[in-house]
Design a protein around this motif. Structure first.
Motif, PDB file in Angstrom:
ATOM      1  N   GLY A   1       8.760  -2.357 -46.574  1.00  0.00           N
ATOM      2  CA  GLY A   1       7.640  -3.030 -45.694  1.00  0.00           C
ATOM      3  C   GLY A   1       8.072  -4.699 -45.533  1.00  0.00           C
ATOM      4  N   LEU A   2       8.282  -5.270 -46.606  1.00  0.00           N
ATOM      5  CA  LEU A   2       8.773  -6.715 -46.683  1.00  0.00           C
ATOM      6  C   LEU A   2       9.813  -6.703 -46.292  1.00  0.00           C
ATOM      7  N   MET A   3      10.948  -5.909 -46.124  1.00  0.00           N
ATOM      8  CA  MET A   3      12.175  -6.250 -45.463  1.00  0.00           C
ATOM      9  C   MET A   3      12.197  -6.030 -43.945  1.00  0.00           C
ATOM     10  N   SER A   4      11.066  -4.796 -43.701  1.00  0.00           N
ATOM     11  CA  SER A   4      10.904  -4.779 -42.080  1.00  0.00           C
ATOM     12  C   SER A   4      10.233  -5.936 -41.370  1.00  0.00           C
ATOM     13  N   PHE A   5       9.565  -6.654 -42.090  1.00  0.00           N
ATOM     14  CA  PHE A   5       8.661  -7.825 -41.798  1.00  0.00           C
ATOM     15  C   PHE A   5       9.910  -8.961 -41.578  1.00  0.00           C
ATOM     16  N   ILE A   6      10.684  -9.085 -42.426  1.00  0.00           N
ATOM     17  CA  ILE A   6      11.680 -10.070 -42.367  1.00  0.00           C
ATOM     18  C   ILE A   6      12.573  -9.726 -41.211  1.00  0.00           C
ATOM     19  N   HIS A   7      13.188  -8.444 -41.091  1.00  0.00           N
ATOM     20  CA  HIS A   7      14.015  -7.884 -39.997  1.00  0.00           C
ATOM     21  C   HIS A   7      13.511  -8.222 -38.662  1.00  0.00           C
ATOM     22  N   GLY A   8      11.971  -7.989 -38.483  1.00  0.00           N
ATOM     23  CA  GLY A   8      11.357  -8.426 -37.225  1.00  0.00           C
ATOM     24  C   GLY A   8      11.548  -9.715 -36.865  1.00  0.00           C
ATOM     25  N   LEU A   9      11.765 -10.784 -37.792  1.00  0.00           N
ATOM     26  CA  LEU A   9      11.696 -12.178 -37.535  1.00  0.00           C
ATOM     27  C   LEU A   9      13.391 -12.476 -37.341  1.00  0.00           C
ATOM     28  N   ILE A  10      14.294 -11.801 -37.970  1.00  0.00           N
ATOM     29  CA  ILE A  10      15.752 -12.126 -37.909  1.00  0.00           C
ATOM     30  C   ILE A  10      16.559 -11.299 -36.964  1.00  0.00           C
ATOM     31  N   GLY A  11      16.288  -9.999 -36.998  1.00  0.00           N
ATOM     32  CA  GLY A  11      16.952  -8.970 -36.079  1.00  0.00           C
ATOM     33  C   GLY A  11      18.488  -8.530 -36.515  1.00  0.00           C
ATOM     34  N   ASN A  12      18.509  -8.918 -37.941  1.00  0.00           N
ATOM     35  CA  ASN A  12      19.873  -7.981 -38.333  1.00  0.00           C
ATOM     36  C   ASN A  12      19.418  -7.517 -39.768  1.00  0.00           C
ATOM     37  N   TRP A  13      19.877  -6.608 -40.018  1.00  0.00           N
ATOM     38  CA  TRP A  13      19.416  -5.874 -41.357  1.00  0.00           C
ATOM     39  C   TRP A  13      20.290  -6.571 -42.496  1.00  0.00           C
ATOM     40  N   GLY A  14      21.595  -6.987 -42.206  1.00  0.00           N
ATOM     41  CA  GLY A  14      22.482  -7.627 -43.385  1.00  0.00           C
ATOM     42  C   GLY A  14      21.648  -8.944 -43.725  1.00  0.00           C
ATOM     43  N   TRP A  15      21.455  -9.697 -42.806  1.00  0.00           N
ATOM     44  CA  TRP A  15      20.938 -11.202 -43.093  1.00  0.00           C
ATOM     45  C   TRP A  15      19.495 -10.795 -43.666  1.00  0.00           C
TER      46      TRP A  15
END
Length: 586
Positions: free
Chosen positions: A385-399
């Motif tokens: 859930g936390l990673m999905s939130f961060i991904h929503g801001l960044i758009g790249n799963w690696g970063w």
């Protein structure tokens, strides 16, 4: 420091054990944490034969160009019929539906490749020694299909064999077969048998893996009827081949059932075959436990197919062996009384697509549970859930993994600082500890007592340096499960040579960087007093880096970033937070 290194080796061993356990479990073999059957095995299952089921099964299905009819004397007679397969295409799925039974015979996911891993020069060697999944493919993922190696179908009909079911011939109503610029497309199939007409309406929507399936039962007889509607998924019990020693097989298949009362139950084809007719939650000999909610599904790695009835109608859940190596999981809904000339509708959703958490949560309660996070689900779910939130801001799963690692490191900084202070003090008293070992080398009990007195006198917590590592290990193992289970990261690139975070680093760059960073970290820590232990600590980076050659690159990325941050963090702590006399030097 001795205790810390012992803990490190214990964690290393446990990591290997858990990964081996995961591989064994996904291969359907015995597991330390789970029996070979399922996550939650059905209790009190009773046995009957498939022929006693009220649901017409694939066991008696007819050939594609023929069916049977009931003569006036009640005997079944062969009737030649003409059937066709109708293909419906949207932007995300391509489905073939047969007018014989209205079965979904084939369904292709247009947005997902079968094996999205690039080919590399060393792959033939890895495949030969069993450390690599099967070859990459440009073909799309196919869920429903029927061929020599796979049988996977979606069937519906009325449970009474005298009424239309998945063996009856349906007539397709005219209409478009693709979106053609619209938001949805419908396929309407009609069959009448025994005076009862069944109309199936499949509605496919743009950008949606959920297919609306509406059944309309019309009573054209002169008496009231009380039909039951079944929704079932058929699958073979053949275990997939291939896969990796560290990541498990590339595929697995399992039926599943969910109700609010019984919750999620992941079943096993082999157990169903042995029981002939296993009924979830059953406590009697003839029927499954009734409920007015729930769904049935067949799950596999990254994808799922599920029938989800909309109505809160009384239903039963069944799992059965319908013929050799072919199994069914179904729900049977009671439609109640339908008067002569009257009709009744029953709506359901056939979801067949990726195990995307955001999508599954909207389809039905509990459907997101098909996404298997293993024994650390309680940690893995909020972590994702936390990673999905961060991904929503960044758009790249690696970063996203990089930012997530930095966040974890910052959150644990105070605890890490305390651990490094403890390590620094341990370095200062190392000569005293060595003297105690020499003095009591023939009396281990007195040695331990003297060590504890020394720790108390010097105000040292021998476990202080272990806490940051112990806290990070559940995160590390949970991230492994997240990468294994999350279709969101399947085929997701980071940058350059990393084109799929769920597959190993194709050039071994990240494992090599990890080994270098681990070596530097080891050198920054005080050297063990025991020469043999010192050699083992120097060997550990090499052992981990070799193991990481075959781990998902996203997991190795997490550990590389963590090590680099640890080196910088240790420098800051040594130079800013630790008194000069306690500083840890290389």
């Amino acid at each position: 420091m001795d205790i810390k290194r012992t803990v490190l080796w214990v964690i290393f061993s446990m990591s290997l054990f858990l990964l081996w356990d995961n591989w064994m479990r996904h291969n359907g073999k015995s597991s330390m944490f789970f029996p070979a059957a399922a996550t939650q095995q059905v209790k009190d299952a009773k046995t009957t034969t498939a022929n006693n089921s009220s649901v017409p099964t694939a066991n008696s299905a007819n050939a594609a160009n023929g069916t049977t009819a009931v003569a006036a004397n009640g005997e079944a007679v062969a009737v030649a019929v003409k059937t066709e397969r109708i293909t419906i295409t949207t932007d995300v799925i391509k489905a073939d539906i047969d007018t014989l039974g209205g079965e979904v015979k084939r369904l292709e996911l247009l947005q997902y490749k079968d094996h999205p891993k690039p080919e590399h020069f060393y792959y033939p060697f890895l495949e030969a020694v069993g450390l690599r999944e099967k070859a990459p493919s440009d073909k799309n993922v196919v869920l429903f299909s029927e061929n020599d190696t796979r049988t996977y179908l979606a069937q519906t009909g009325l449970a009474n064999a005298a009424y239309p079911n998945h063996k009856s011939v349906f007539v397709a109503q005219p209409g478009k077969r693709s979106l053609d610029g619209s938001d949805s497309v419908q396929l309407v199939l009609v069959s009448e048998q025994g005076g009862v007409k069944l109309t199936k309406t499949f509605t496919f929507k743009k950008g949606d893996y959920a297919i609306d399936v509406k059944h309309t039962v019309t009573n054209n007889t002169t008496a009231a009827i009380t039909p039951a509607l079944y929704l079932q998924l058929i699958h073979d019990g053949t275990k997939p081949e291939g896969g990796s020693m560290f990541t498990g097989p590339s595929e697995f298949y399992a039926p599943a059932v969910y109700t609010d009362a019984e919750h999620f139950q992941k079943l096993d084809f082999e157990k169903i075959g042995k029981a002939e007719h296993e009924q979830p939650g059953s406590s009697n000999n003839n029927h499954a436990k009734s409920a007015d909610n729930g769904w049935v599904a067949v799950i596999q790695h990254f994808f799922v197919s599920a029938f989800v009835p909309h109505d809160k109608a009384t239903r039963e859940f069944r799992t059965e062996k319908v013929r050799d190596n072919i199994y069914a999981v179904s729900t049977v809904l009671q439609l109640g009384s339908i008067a002569p000339g009257a009709s009744k509708d029953s709506d359901a959703t056939l979801y067949t697509g990726p195990q995307s958490t955001a999508i599954l949560e909207k389809i039905a309660p509990g459907l997101e549970l098909v996404k298997d996070y293993g024994i650390l689900a309680i940690i893995a779910k909020p972590l994702f859930g936390l990673m999905s939130f961060i991904h929503g801001l960044i758009g790249n799963w690696g970063w996203t993994i990089v930012v997530f690692t930095i966040s974890i490191k910052l959150a644990l900084f105070p605890l890490s600082a305390a651990g490094y202070r403890s390590m620094a003090k341990m370095k200062v008293v190392t000569p005293k500890m060595q003297a105690v070992r020499e003095r009591y080398k023939n009396d281990p009990q007195k040695m331990n007592q003297a060590m504890m007195e020394l720790y108390k006198t010097e105000k040292i917590n021998p476990l202080g340096g272990c806490f940051p590592i112990l806290i990070q290990m559940p995160v590390f193992l949970s991230l492994y499960w997240v990468l294994q289970a999350s279709v969101e990261m399947r085929g997701a690139p980071w940058m350059g040579w990393i084109t799929d975070l769920t597959s190993p680093d194709p050039l071994f760059i990240l494992p090599v960087i990890y080994a270098i960073s681990m070596y530097i970290t080891t050198k920054l820590n005080p050297a063990p007093a025991d020469p043999m232990q010192a050699k083992m600590m120097m060997f550990m980076p090499l052992a981990f880096s070799v193991m990481f050659f075959f781990f998902p690159s996203g997991l190795v990325l997490y550990w590389v970033v963590n090590n680099i941050l640890s080196i910088g963090q240790q420098w800051v702590i040594n130079n800013k937070l630790i008194p000069p006399e306690h500083k840890v030097k290389a």
